[in-house]
Write a protein that holds these residues in place. Sequence first.
Motif, PDB file in Angstrom:
ATOM      1  N   ASN A   1     128.743  56.271  47.234  1.00 17.36           N
ATOM      2  CA  ASN A   1     129.285  57.617  47.130  1.00 17.36           C
ATOM      3  C   ASN A   1     128.481  58.562  48.014  1.00 17.36           C
ATOM      4  O   ASN A   1     127.244  58.556  47.999  1.00 17.36           O
ATOM      5  CB  ASN A   1     129.229  58.100  45.675  1.00 17.36           C
ATOM      6  N   TYR A   2     129.192  59.405  48.776  1.00 16.33           N
ATOM      7  CA  TYR A   2     128.584  60.258  49.779  1.00 16.33           C
ATOM      8  C   TYR A   2     128.797  61.730  49.434  1.00 16.33           C
ATOM      9  O   TYR A   2     129.894  62.132  49.029  1.00 16.33           O
ATOM     10  CB  TYR A   2     129.165  59.970  51.163  1.00 16.33           C
ATOM     11  N   SER A   3     127.729  62.552  49.630  1.00 19.26           N
ATOM     12  CA  SER A   3     127.818  63.992  49.374  1.00 19.26           C
ATOM     13  C   SER A   3     127.109  64.736  50.492  1.00 19.26           C
ATOM     14  O   SER A   3     126.013  64.367  50.912  1.00 19.26           O
ATOM     15  CB  SER A   3     127.171  64.344  48.034  1.00 19.26           C
ATOM     16  N   CYS A   4     127.741  65.830  50.981  1.00 27.69           N
ATOM     17  CA  CYS A   4     127.148  66.672  52.033  1.00 27.69           C
ATOM     18  C   CYS A   4     126.181  67.659  51.377  1.00 27.69           C
ATOM     19  O   CYS A   4     126.531  68.350  50.423  1.00 27.69           O
ATOM     20  CB  CYS A   4     128.237  67.420  52.797  1.00 27.69           C
ATOM     21  N   PHE A   5     124.961  67.731  51.904  1.00 24.15           N
ATOM     22  CA  PHE A   5     123.891  68.564  51.348  1.00 24.15           C
ATOM     23  C   PHE A   5     123.552  69.630  52.388  1.00 24.15           C
ATOM     24  O   PHE A   5     123.031  69.326  53.461  1.00 24.15           O
ATOM     25  CB  PHE A   5     122.675  67.681  51.052  1.00 24.15           C
ATOM     26  N   ALA A   6     123.903  70.899  52.114  1.00 23.50           N
ATOM     27  CA  ALA A   6     123.734  71.996  53.071  1.00 23.50           C
ATOM     28  C   ALA A   6     122.617  72.916  52.596  1.00 23.50           C
ATOM     29  O   ALA A   6     122.521  73.245  51.418  1.00 23.50           O
ATOM     30  CB  ALA A   6     125.031  72.782  53.221  1.00 23.50           C
ATOM     31  N   THR A   7     121.763  73.350  53.543  1.00 23.99           N
ATOM     32  CA  THR A   7     120.606  74.187  53.209  1.00 23.99           C
ATOM     33  C   THR A   7     120.582  75.410  54.110  1.00 23.99           C
ATOM     34  O   THR A   7     120.760  75.304  55.333  1.00 23.99           O
ATOM     35  CB  THR A   7     119.296  73.399  53.387  1.00 23.99           C
TER      36      THR A   7
END
Length: 911
Positions: free
Chosen positions: A179-185
Amino acid sequence: CQAQSSTRSYGPVFEEQPVHTLFPEGSAEEKVTLACRARASPPATYRWKMNGTEIKMEPDSRYRLVAGDLVISNPVKAKDAGSYQCVASNSRGTVVSREASLRFGFLQEFSAEEREPVKITEGWGVMFTCSPPPHYPGLSYRWLLNEFPNFIPADGRRFVSQTTGNLYIAKTEASDLGNYSCFATSHIDFITKSVFSKFSRLSLAAEDARQYAPSIKARFPADTYALTGQMVTLECFAFGNPVPRIKWRKLDGSQSSKWIGSEPLLQIQDVGFEDEGTYECEAENIKGRDTYQGRIIIQAQPEWLKVITDTEADIGPVVRWLRDGQPLTSQNRIEVSGGELRFSKLVLEDSGMYQCVAENKHGTVYASAELTVQALAPDFRLNPVKRLIPAARSGKVIIPCQPRAAPKATVLWTKGTELLINSSRVTITTDGTLILQNISKSDEGKYTCFAENFMGKANSTGILSVRDATKITLAPSSADINVGENLTLQCHASHDPTMDLTFTWSLDDFPIDLDKSEGHYRRASMKEAIGDLSIFNSQLKHSGRYTCTAQTVVDSASESATLTVRGPPGPPGGVVVSDIGDTTVQLSWSRGFDNHSPIARYTVEARTLLSSKWKQMRTNPVNIEGNAETAQVVNLIPWMDYEFRVLASNILGIGEPSLPSSKIRTKEAAPTVAPSGLSGGGGAPNELIINWTPTLRDYQNGDGFGYIVSFRQRGTLGWLVAKVPGAESLHYVYRNESIGPYTPFEVKIKAYNRKGEGPESLTAIIYSAEEEPKVAPFRVLAKAVLSSEMDVSWEPVEQGDMTGVLLGYEIRYWKDGDKEEAADRVRTAGLVTSAHVTGLHPNTKYHVSVRAYNRAGTGPPSPSTNVTTTKPPPKRPPGNISWTFSGSTVSIKWDPVVAKADESAVTGYKV
């Protein structure tokens, strides 16, 4: 001695101006400060403008002034976002700061909608879209796999675009399931905020992944605009199997030393106009390549080519300037022309602060200056004529006359009571400077400058003293040396003994700094009249015209000599490749510097995509003479990428290489080398397995590479032929029910590509798959040796009965009462027919059988035989040991040991 001091008033000059500010929404900080500070006399007062409108500083307002700084309490985006300017004023004038924006940073949450799962065939590339939420300013991106903080690394196979946030996988593998999730900072000052998206599941369909050529998926824009001084980042990433390699090049220029990074990212730091041009990204693997091109266009913020400065001007002259902080238009004595402000017939009222403002779409710059209009009588207090003026006999002396005056004063010179006028030896310049030439002793005396304007008059006097001239008595001599040699250039001088003498040296009119010469230059003597220069470990850069200057405060003398340093040649230039064949190319180049020693010969070096190491190449002619500028390179590998460079040499050594040529690929040709490592055997029944070593890229000679295998059963006539595509292939399996076990085959192999077939290898004998032995050893004998050991022997099987290569025999032994399946095993290697077995139990009956074995397995057992191990020896040692001496003999006595029922009888003792 009198000292005068006065405090001069001047207009505001900014020492600190507001800067663009980013304020995080929701920050715990309750205020924002915009800085402003100006140096001024009298001190400046401050005002602020927002979007061009002056801010009112009321008692209950959220705005307040702290010195010149503007402090905004509880900033709100709807009310406070905008452009701010500081205005500084005093009695001398007003200046306006540059504009600074106040913006508000934010990062919202990702959408709560579920993300679609992704299914793809293993080995193919895949892209996950990030779709970041609304934000300001930009973000940095990473991706999670399954759980936090399991971040996906950028490892060449996987890439996260920092432009879009998308994740690219060039070639999927089984480990990519999950499972893939985009992590934005978001990073605003010291505040960091991160959000992550819903998970998207990746599943893979198992299938034999075929190889395929690269396809570029992440592309930089066709036109990238950048400001000078910024860092530019271009992204490029491709799908492909095998994973493609990314290369960068600039099509209209060479690679810059400012390039950093590699593979998917090209970063150019501190870009300038020289970096503008077309850039190409190339993705390549063994199946092919893909390219993409785009331009970098460089722009710049306004930059002052000439900055206005504070000015003092007389009443009357024409000057050009800008006006005091307020917009000006042409009127009366003032003419505004683009970036110039022109005053005619200045008056005292024109004093004040002036500013010039320049702007384009990238920003605004300000320049400020103060104009002070004055009128005053001549005054020598700041710049009197020098009291004592030394001069060299037969030389020249320059005596300035620079009183402070407004308007400019008229000047007269006298020697004693004699009025001086222009003559062959005397010159009075327009600015009042007195120049005397060809000086003699009679020129000594008092010289007075008289200055006058309509405000008044003044004078200043100096005394001229004539000294002996400085002369070079031993001049340096020209010389020729080789690189690495040492030399001393001589220089002696005479001078007036009342003055100090110093020596300086220059090379081609550039002064030599002995302390920064890395030990190459050194003064040879510390004596005052000797200025010899020693040169150590000379280099080519030390060639040139050396000038020795002997100098006093009144004059100097110089002499020059030429030093020629001979060394290996410089690099040839402009290497061009033409007439490209499959094994030859034609090279041409331009002659480099011979560094004062004739070029004797040239050598050619090349490197391929397989190695970064340069290797000397064979050429036609074999020896390239020093006057040549072209040669043919031979014995090249077909279908190979090459770069070439040329080196020149002379009697002093080999010079620096030329820059590499542009990369070329030789033409294709049929293979010229047969595959190696032909072997085989093993496998399942009715199979013939043929193995070989895959041919290296060096010997493939062209695309569409593969192998042709020919084989036949030994003793037959016709050949069977199989075509195996793919350079990476390394075996072929032939299955046929008619193939008997361990049948010998004659096998040979050759390579092919789309240009034809290569030569065949030598014929090798390869056997088909073996079967287990069909016969058993016989006459098996087992004999107990000790209580825990036995010897086993047998008659071997007949080799004619074997269905494979006999590797040895397997001895199985098990206790009486146990099943044969629980037997222990010992294997021999080779054709031996006996074995020694250890680790047995004492006084135990064993059953023993022997089997032959080969690579296919173990054959049938021999008839079993029996053996019983002996009882163990007595555990109790002899006791009461004693001994006596008698002459040359010793008598030893002990108590005998009596064996127990479960021990073997005593047969003797060992002393």
